[in-house]
Design a protein around this motif. Structure first.
Motif, PDB file in Angstrom:
ATOM      1  N   GLY A 142       0.482  -1.324  -0.124  1.00  0.00           N
ATOM      2  CA  GLY A 142       0.581   0.393  -0.005  1.00  0.00           C
ATOM      3  C   GLY A 142       0.993   1.335  -0.231  1.00  0.00           C
ATOM      4  N   ARG A 143       2.773   0.821  -0.225  1.00  0.00           N
ATOM      5  CA  ARG A 143       3.072   1.761  -0.348  1.00  0.00           C
ATOM      6  C   ARG A 143       3.411   3.182  -1.548  1.00  0.00           C
ATOM      7  NH1 ARG A 143       8.556  -0.349   2.024  1.00  0.00           N
ATOM      8  NH2 ARG A 143       7.162  -1.640   0.081  1.00  0.00           N
ATOM      9  N   ASN A 144       2.622   4.355  -1.599  1.00  0.00           N
ATOM     10  CA  ASN A 144       2.837   4.781  -3.269  1.00  0.00           C
ATOM     11  C   ASN A 144       4.231   5.690  -2.393  1.00  0.00           C
ATOM     12  OD1 ASN A 144       2.753   6.949  -1.566  1.00  0.00           O
ATOM     13  ND2 ASN A 144       0.358   7.846  -1.869  1.00  0.00           N
ATOM     14  N   ALA A 145       4.194   5.932  -4.392  1.00  0.00           N
ATOM     15  CA  ALA A 145       6.211   6.775  -4.498  1.00  0.00           C
ATOM     16  C   ALA A 145       6.116   7.475  -3.693  1.00  0.00           C
ATOM     17  CB  ALA A 145       5.268   7.803  -5.634  1.00  0.00           C
ATOM     18  N   LEU A 146       5.351   8.570  -2.933  1.00  0.00           N
ATOM     19  CA  LEU A 146       5.897   9.471  -1.894  1.00  0.00           C
ATOM     20  C   LEU A 146       5.906   9.092  -0.421  1.00  0.00           C
ATOM     21  CD1 LEU A 146       6.346  12.695  -1.417  1.00  0.00           C
ATOM     22  CD2 LEU A 146       4.227  12.356  -0.685  1.00  0.00           C
ATOM     23  N   MET A 147       5.548   7.996  -1.012  1.00  0.00           N
ATOM     24  CA  MET A 147       5.820   6.474   1.202  1.00  0.00           C
ATOM     25  C   MET A 147       7.270   5.919   0.635  1.00  0.00           C
ATOM     26  SD  MET A 147       1.941   5.661   1.614  1.00  0.00           S
ATOM     27  CE  MET A 147       2.568   4.365   3.137  1.00  0.00           C
ATOM     28  N   LEU A 148       7.356   5.217  -0.348  1.00  0.00           N
ATOM     29  CA  LEU A 148       8.661   4.807  -0.583  1.00  0.00           C
ATOM     30  C   LEU A 148       9.324   5.897  -0.808  1.00  0.00           C
ATOM     31  CD1 LEU A 148       6.940   2.193  -3.543  1.00  0.00           C
ATOM     32  CD2 LEU A 148       8.410   1.687  -1.416  1.00  0.00           C
ATOM     33  N   SER A 149       9.430   6.805  -1.431  1.00  0.00           N
ATOM     34  CA  SER A 149      11.020   7.613  -1.536  1.00  0.00           C
ATOM     35  C   SER A 149      10.927   8.493   0.162  1.00  0.00           C
ATOM     36  CB  SER A 149      10.871   8.917  -2.400  1.00  0.00           C
ATOM     37  OG  SER A 149       9.353  10.116  -2.252  1.00  0.00           O
ATOM     38  N   ASN A 150      10.397   8.621   0.648  1.00  0.00           N
ATOM     39  CA  ASN A 150      10.240   8.852   1.810  1.00  0.00           C
ATOM     40  C   ASN A 150      11.121   8.046   2.826  1.00  0.00           C
ATOM     41  OD1 ASN A 150       9.952  11.278   1.863  1.00  0.00           O
ATOM     42  ND2 ASN A 150       8.249  11.354   2.222  1.00  0.00           N
ATOM     43  N   ALA A 151      10.583   6.634   2.736  1.00  0.00           N
ATOM     44  CA  ALA A 151      11.214   6.054   3.468  1.00  0.00           C
ATOM     45  C   ALA A 151      12.729   4.881   2.697  1.00  0.00           C
ATOM     46  CB  ALA A 151      10.094   4.233   3.520  1.00  0.00           C
ATOM     47  N   ASN A 152      12.688   5.216   1.839  1.00  0.00           N
ATOM     48  CA  ASN A 152      14.256   4.823   1.783  1.00  0.00           C
ATOM     49  C   ASN A 152      15.279   6.697   0.902  1.00  0.00           C
ATOM     50  OD1 ASN A 152      14.105   2.184   0.746  1.00  0.00           O
ATOM     51  ND2 ASN A 152      12.382   3.190  -0.723  1.00  0.00           N
ATOM     52  N   SER A 153      14.617   7.403   1.942  1.00  0.00           N
ATOM     53  CA  SER A 153      15.935   8.698   2.156  1.00  0.00           C
ATOM     54  C   SER A 153      15.889   8.887   0.853  1.00  0.00           C
ATOM     55  CB  SER A 153      17.072   8.172   3.267  1.00  0.00           C
ATOM     56  OG  SER A 153      17.307   7.277   3.949  1.00  0.00           O
ATOM     57  N   GLN A 154      15.263   9.129   0.150  1.00  0.00           N
ATOM     58  CA  GLN A 154      16.049   9.382  -1.443  1.00  0.00           C
ATOM     59  C   GLN A 154      14.596  11.131  -1.503  1.00  0.00           C
ATOM     60  OE1 GLN A 154      17.727   8.261  -3.001  1.00  0.00           O
ATOM     61  NE2 GLN A 154      17.530   6.168  -1.850  1.00  0.00           N
ATOM     62  N   LEU A 155      15.136  12.096  -0.894  1.00  0.00           N
ATOM     63  CA  LEU A 155      14.623  13.463  -0.342  1.00  0.00           C
ATOM     64  C   LEU A 155      14.137  13.831  -1.614  1.00  0.00           C
ATOM     65  CD1 LEU A 155      15.608  14.082   3.083  1.00  0.00           C
ATOM     66  CD2 LEU A 155      13.969  12.775   3.024  1.00  0.00           C
ATOM     67  N   ASN A 156      15.720  13.639  -2.719  1.00  0.00           N
ATOM     68  CA  ASN A 156      15.624  14.492  -3.493  1.00  0.00           C
ATOM     69  C   ASN A 156      14.031  13.972  -4.592  1.00  0.00           C
ATOM     70  OD1 ASN A 156      16.156  11.744  -4.331  1.00  0.00           O
ATOM     71  ND2 ASN A 156      17.352  12.407  -6.266  1.00  0.00           N
ATOM     72  N   VAL A 157      13.548  13.150  -4.580  1.00  0.00           N
ATOM     73  CA  VAL A 157      12.338  12.235  -5.014  1.00  0.00           C
ATOM     74  C   VAL A 157      11.109  12.419  -4.398  1.00  0.00           C
ATOM     75  CG1 VAL A 157      11.200  10.219  -6.101  1.00  0.00           C
ATOM     76  CG2 VAL A 157      13.426  10.729  -6.308  1.00  0.00           C
ATOM     77  N   ALA A 158      11.935  12.662  -3.263  1.00  0.00           N
ATOM     78  CA  ALA A 158      10.005  13.353  -2.522  1.00  0.00           C
ATOM     79  C   ALA A 158       9.844  14.402  -2.047  1.00  0.00           C
ATOM     80  CB  ALA A 158      10.111  12.884  -0.423  1.00  0.00           C
ATOM     81  N   SER A 159      10.600  15.212  -2.430  1.00  0.00           N
ATOM     82  CA  SER A 159      11.146  16.875  -2.904  1.00  0.00           C
ATOM     83  C   SER A 159      10.565  17.289  -4.315  1.00  0.00           C
ATOM     84  CB  SER A 159      11.900  17.442  -2.840  1.00  0.00           C
ATOM     85  OG  SER A 159      11.435  18.811  -3.612  1.00  0.00           O
ATOM     86  N   PHE A 160      11.308  16.719  -4.640  1.00  0.00           N
ATOM     87  CA  PHE A 160      10.172  16.845  -6.640  1.00  0.00           C
ATOM     88  C   PHE A 160       9.065  15.777  -6.693  1.00  0.00           C
ATOM     89  CE2 PHE A 160       8.557  14.717 -10.257  1.00  0.00           C
ATOM     90  CZ  PHE A 160       9.343  15.336 -11.322  1.00  0.00           C
ATOM     91  N   LEU A 161       8.354  14.975  -6.029  1.00  0.00           N
ATOM     92  CA  LEU A 161       7.138  14.044  -6.358  1.00  0.00           C
ATOM     93  C   LEU A 161       5.826  15.139  -4.800  1.00  0.00           C
ATOM     94  CD1 LEU A 161       7.785  11.102  -5.297  1.00  0.00           C
ATOM     95  CD2 LEU A 161       6.745  11.445  -7.763  1.00  0.00           C
ATOM     96  N   HIS A 162       6.498  15.712  -3.989  1.00  0.00           N
ATOM     97  CA  HIS A 162       5.820  16.988  -3.261  1.00  0.00           C
ATOM     98  C   HIS A 162       5.221  17.932  -3.848  1.00  0.00           C
ATOM     99  CE1 HIS A 162       4.779  16.209   0.437  1.00  0.00           C
ATOM    100  NE2 HIS A 162       6.429  15.738   1.033  1.00  0.00           N
ATOM    101  N   GLN A 163       6.315  18.759  -5.018  1.00  0.00           N
ATOM    102  CA  GLN A 163       6.080  19.781  -6.066  1.00  0.00           C
ATOM    103  C   GLN A 163       5.246  19.080  -7.290  1.00  0.00           C
ATOM    104  OE1 GLN A 163       9.923  20.532  -8.112  1.00  0.00           O
ATOM    105  NE2 GLN A 163      10.969  21.387  -5.482  1.00  0.00           N
ATOM    106  N   GLN A 164       5.271  18.480  -7.686  1.00  0.00           N
ATOM    107  CA  GLN A 164       4.443  18.041  -8.492  1.00  0.00           C
ATOM    108  C   GLN A 164       2.844  17.156  -8.113  1.00  0.00           C
ATOM    109  OE1 GLN A 164       5.135  17.216 -12.337  1.00  0.00           O
ATOM    110  NE2 GLN A 164       6.746  18.506 -10.532  1.00  0.00           N
ATOM    111  N   ILE A 165       2.715  17.118  -6.462  1.00  0.00           N
ATOM    112  CA  ILE A 165       1.785  17.075  -6.647  1.00  0.00           C
ATOM    113  C   ILE A 165       0.971  18.486  -5.418  1.00  0.00           C
ATOM    114  CG2 ILE A 165       0.082  15.685  -3.877  1.00  0.00           C
ATOM    115  CD1 ILE A 165       2.240  13.912  -3.471  1.00  0.00           C
ATOM    116  N   GLY A 166       1.346  19.404  -5.818  1.00  0.00           N
ATOM    117  CA  GLY A 166       0.752  20.789  -5.104  1.00  0.00           C
ATOM    118  C   GLY A 166       0.002  21.396  -7.290  1.00  0.00           C
ATOM    119  N   ARG A 167       1.819  20.814  -7.522  1.00  0.00           N
ATOM    120  CA  ARG A 167       0.709  21.583  -8.637  1.00  0.00           C
ATOM    121  C   ARG A 167      -0.278  21.214  -9.741  1.00  0.00           C
ATOM    122  NH1 ARG A 167       6.409  20.857 -11.942  1.00  0.00           N
ATOM    123  NH2 ARG A 167       7.899  23.014 -10.739  1.00  0.00           N
ATOM    124  N   ALA A 168      -0.498  20.013  -8.845  1.00  0.00           N
ATOM    125  CA  ALA A 168      -1.743  19.310  -9.872  1.00  0.00           C
ATOM    126  C   ALA A 168      -2.561  19.639  -8.933  1.00  0.00           C
ATOM    127  CB  ALA A 168      -1.748  17.430  -9.691  1.00  0.00           C
TER     128      ALA A 168
END
Length: 170
Positions: A142-168
């Protein structure tokens, strides 16, 4: 059709010779689409994971390999290209008809894999070239892209996904 299991150490020399070695194998009567490693990977899986674009194109266009063929772990060549961080191979596979929604045994799509591995370039490319909302995909837990990037300490992807979700949402 008879499928031949090929030990990985025998498959890699075929690929290491590039397109020329593949063509030699075909001229000797070897049916490339019938070769598999012990875990069901094809030469296309291996070539994609190594970023061997000429071999990838040859295997699909002339070798008869199915671009979405799954291994015993349900991975595709697309998964392997993402795992190898080969953006150019990801782009090639997309043009060859690769399906970015196929899930492996853990429920990981190539997009989720890119997010969990921290590859911003592939994550961005897949988001830009998808006809489905990839941010709503989730793995078997049940983990989505944001959860997976955060869980794996991939903060660059998490930040990018936050920006994309905010734009949407704007």
């Amino acid at each position: 059709t008879q499928i031949y299991t090929l030990p990985l150490h025998d498959a890699l020399p075929i690929l290491s010779g590039g397109v020329e070695k593949l063509m030699q194998a075909v001229s000797k009567g070897i049916v490339l689409r019938d070769l598999r490693t012990g875990n069901g990977m094809t030469l296309l899986h291996l070539a994609s994971g190594n970023g061997q674009n000429e071999a990838v194109r040859l295997l699909v266009e002339q070798g008869g390999l199915e671009v979405n063929q799954c291994s015993s772990q349900q991975t595709t060549a697309f998964h392997h290209a993402v795992y190898g961080d080969h953006l150019d191979t990801v782009q090639l596979l997309m043009t060859l008809g690769a399906d970015m929604t196929i899930k492996d045994v853990a429920g990981m799509t190539p997009f989720l894999l890119a997010c969990s591995r921290g590859n911003v370039a592939i994550t961005q490319y897949l988001l830009e070239h998808s006809s489905v909302d990839l941010t709503k995909m989730a793995d078997s837990n049940g983990r989505n892209a944001l959860m997976l990037s955060n869980a794996n300490s991939q903060l660059n992807v998490a930040s990018f996904l936050h920006q994309q979700i905010g734009r949407a949402q704007v």
